[in-house]
Design a protein around this motif. Structure first.
Motif, PDB file in Angstrom:
ATOM      1  N   GLU A 143       2.143   3.698  -5.802  1.00  0.00           N
ATOM      2  CA  GLU A 143       1.245   3.947  -6.922  1.00  0.00           C
ATOM      3  C   GLU A 143       1.959   3.739  -8.260  1.00  0.00           C
ATOM      4  OE1 GLU A 143      -0.671   7.721  -6.552  1.00  0.00           O
ATOM      5  OE2 GLU A 143      -1.197   7.420  -4.428  1.00  0.00           O
ATOM      6  N   GLU A 144       1.183   3.692  -9.343  1.00  0.00           N
ATOM      7  CA  GLU A 144       1.718   3.432 -10.672  1.00  0.00           C
ATOM      8  C   GLU A 144       2.493   4.645 -11.208  1.00  0.00           C
ATOM      9  OE1 GLU A 144       1.698   0.683 -12.592  1.00  0.00           O
ATOM     10  OE2 GLU A 144       0.820  -0.393 -10.883  1.00  0.00           O
ATOM     11  N   ARG A 182       4.257   8.257  -5.470  1.00  0.00           N
ATOM     12  CA  ARG A 182       3.146   8.609  -6.351  1.00  0.00           C
ATOM     13  C   ARG A 182       3.660   9.488  -7.480  1.00  0.00           C
ATOM     14  NH1 ARG A 182       1.327  13.839  -6.047  1.00  0.00           N
ATOM     15  NH2 ARG A 182       2.060  15.042  -4.236  1.00  0.00           N
ATOM     16  N   LYS A 183       3.030   9.385  -8.630  1.00  0.00           N
ATOM     17  CA  LYS A 183       3.344  10.253  -9.754  1.00  0.00           C
ATOM     18  C   LYS A 183       2.753  11.627  -9.490  1.00  0.00           C
ATOM     19  CE  LYS A 183       2.560  10.713 -14.738  1.00  0.00           C
ATOM     20  NZ  LYS A 183       1.969  10.073 -15.951  1.00  0.00           N
ATOM     21  N   GLN A 205       0.842  -1.197   0.000  1.00  0.00           N
ATOM     22  CA  GLN A 205       0.000   0.000   0.000  1.00  0.00           C
ATOM     23  C   GLN A 205       0.880   1.251   0.000  1.00  0.00           C
ATOM     24  OE1 GLN A 205      -2.694   0.105   3.291  1.00  0.00           O
ATOM     25  NE2 GLN A 205      -3.890   1.827   2.491  1.00  0.00           N
ATOM     26  N   ARG A 239       6.884   4.848   0.102  1.00  0.00           N
ATOM     27  CA  ARG A 239       5.686   5.335  -0.590  1.00  0.00           C
ATOM     28  C   ARG A 239       6.119   6.125  -1.832  1.00  0.00           C
ATOM     29  NH1 ARG A 239       4.280   7.119   4.556  1.00  0.00           N
ATOM     30  NH2 ARG A 239       4.234   9.320   3.905  1.00  0.00           N
TER      31      ARG A 239
END
Length: 314
Positions: free
Chosen positions: A58-59, A87-88, A55, A85
């Motif tokens: 992200e992609e 994220r884009k 979790q 973690r």
């Protein structure tokens, strides 16, 4: 922003970086992980996502700008970021200039110096040709200021093409003073145009890699074509002068084995090849010594110089 060049082992990082490369891999135990190279204007950093399915991961893809949270560790003497973690990020959340290597010199000032040489030209045809690119074409000016001069070897940063071109032009200007037989306007125009093909040979940052045209044709051929196309829009441009200028571009690597389709056949082409070689090798030496990070000993064999190199003693 916490720059890569300032990171230290044990720190927790929460910032935005450019994902230069991304590769899926397996541990020795067969567990999947992802290996990244992160980049900002101060350098690059090896990074790992040990659990890509967890979790908070992200992609994203290579050449995306990503917000990461992770811990700086050390592996085999080099810093590494263990990402927890990611994220884009969206356009507007970052300033691209913070993530790309940029010339140490003032880009605007360099361009003014280069265009000053154009304004000093006396040959009306060469002055018109150079002006049509460097003074009258806003799209060309923007691209020329931003582009690199190489993928890896020398001047591989934002403003690198401009910096290299100006250095070569200044060397050529000196040659015309030392050797009055040289046609000053022809040599300076050739210096300004010699690497113009790199605008199409290499893609723009952050990719900065060889295009299809770059692989199939190369910057020498592309540059000669670009100049030839523009010459045909100038009424009455002398054919002999056009051929001499294009010859300088085609011969500026000096030797067939270095990629030039022609060897220098006129004095200006010879002078340009010397100036280009001088600036390329001096800049490569400068970058190699800077990468040594204070090591004053021998740095090992350098492929370009075909020699073991080190910094000069003080």
């Amino acid at each position: 922003m916490k720059y890569i060049g300032n990171l230290r082992e044990g720190e927790r990082v929460g910032d935005i970086y450019l994902c230069k490369t991304k590769q899926a891999a397996l541990t020795k135990a067969g567990k999947p992980y992802e290996s990244l190279i992160l980049q900002d204007k101060t350098g690059t950093l090896d990074a790992k996502i040990w659990d890509p399915n967890s979790q908070g991961i992200e992609e994203f893809e290579a050449l995306d700008y990503i917000a990461v949270v992770g811990d700086v560790t050390s592996f085999q003497g080099a810093l590494q970021l263990n990402i927890k973690r990611v994220r884009k990020v969206r356009e507007g959340e970052y300033d691209p200039k913070e993530y790309l290597p940029v010339s140490e010199k003032d880009i605007g000032q360099m361009y003014l110096e280069l265009t000053g040489m154009v304004q000093e030209m006396e040959n009306p045809y060469l002055k018109k040709l150079c002006s049509s690119f460097f003074l009258e074409d806003e799209a060309f000016e923007k691209a020329f200021k931003f582009h690199s001069a190489a993928k890896n070897v020398h001047h591989g940063y934002v403003g690198g093409l401009l910096e290299h071109t100006l250095s070569v032009a200044k060397l050529c200007k000196y040659y015309t003073q030392a050797y009055p037989m040289l046609n000053k306007d022809l040599l300076l125009a050739a210096a300004m145009f010699h690497d113009i093909g790199k605008l199409q040979e290499l893609s723009v940052f952050p990719e900065n890699d060889y295009t299809d045209a770059g692989q199939l044709l190369g910057h020498i051929m592309i540059g000669a074509e670009l100049v030839g196309e523009r010459i045909r829009t100038i009424p009455g441009f002398p054919v002999k002068l056009a051929n001499e200028l294009k010859h300088c571009i085609l011969a500026h690597h000096g030797e067939l084995e270095y990629g030039s389709p022609k060897k220098p056949a006129i004095a200006e082409a010879m002078a340009l090849s010397f100036a280009d070689n001088t600036d390329a090798k001096m800049q490569t030496m400068k970058e190699a010594l800077a990468a040594a990070d204070g090591n004053s000993g021998w740095l090992g064999y350098n492929r370009l110089f075909e020699s073991n190199i080190r910094k000069t003693s003080e």
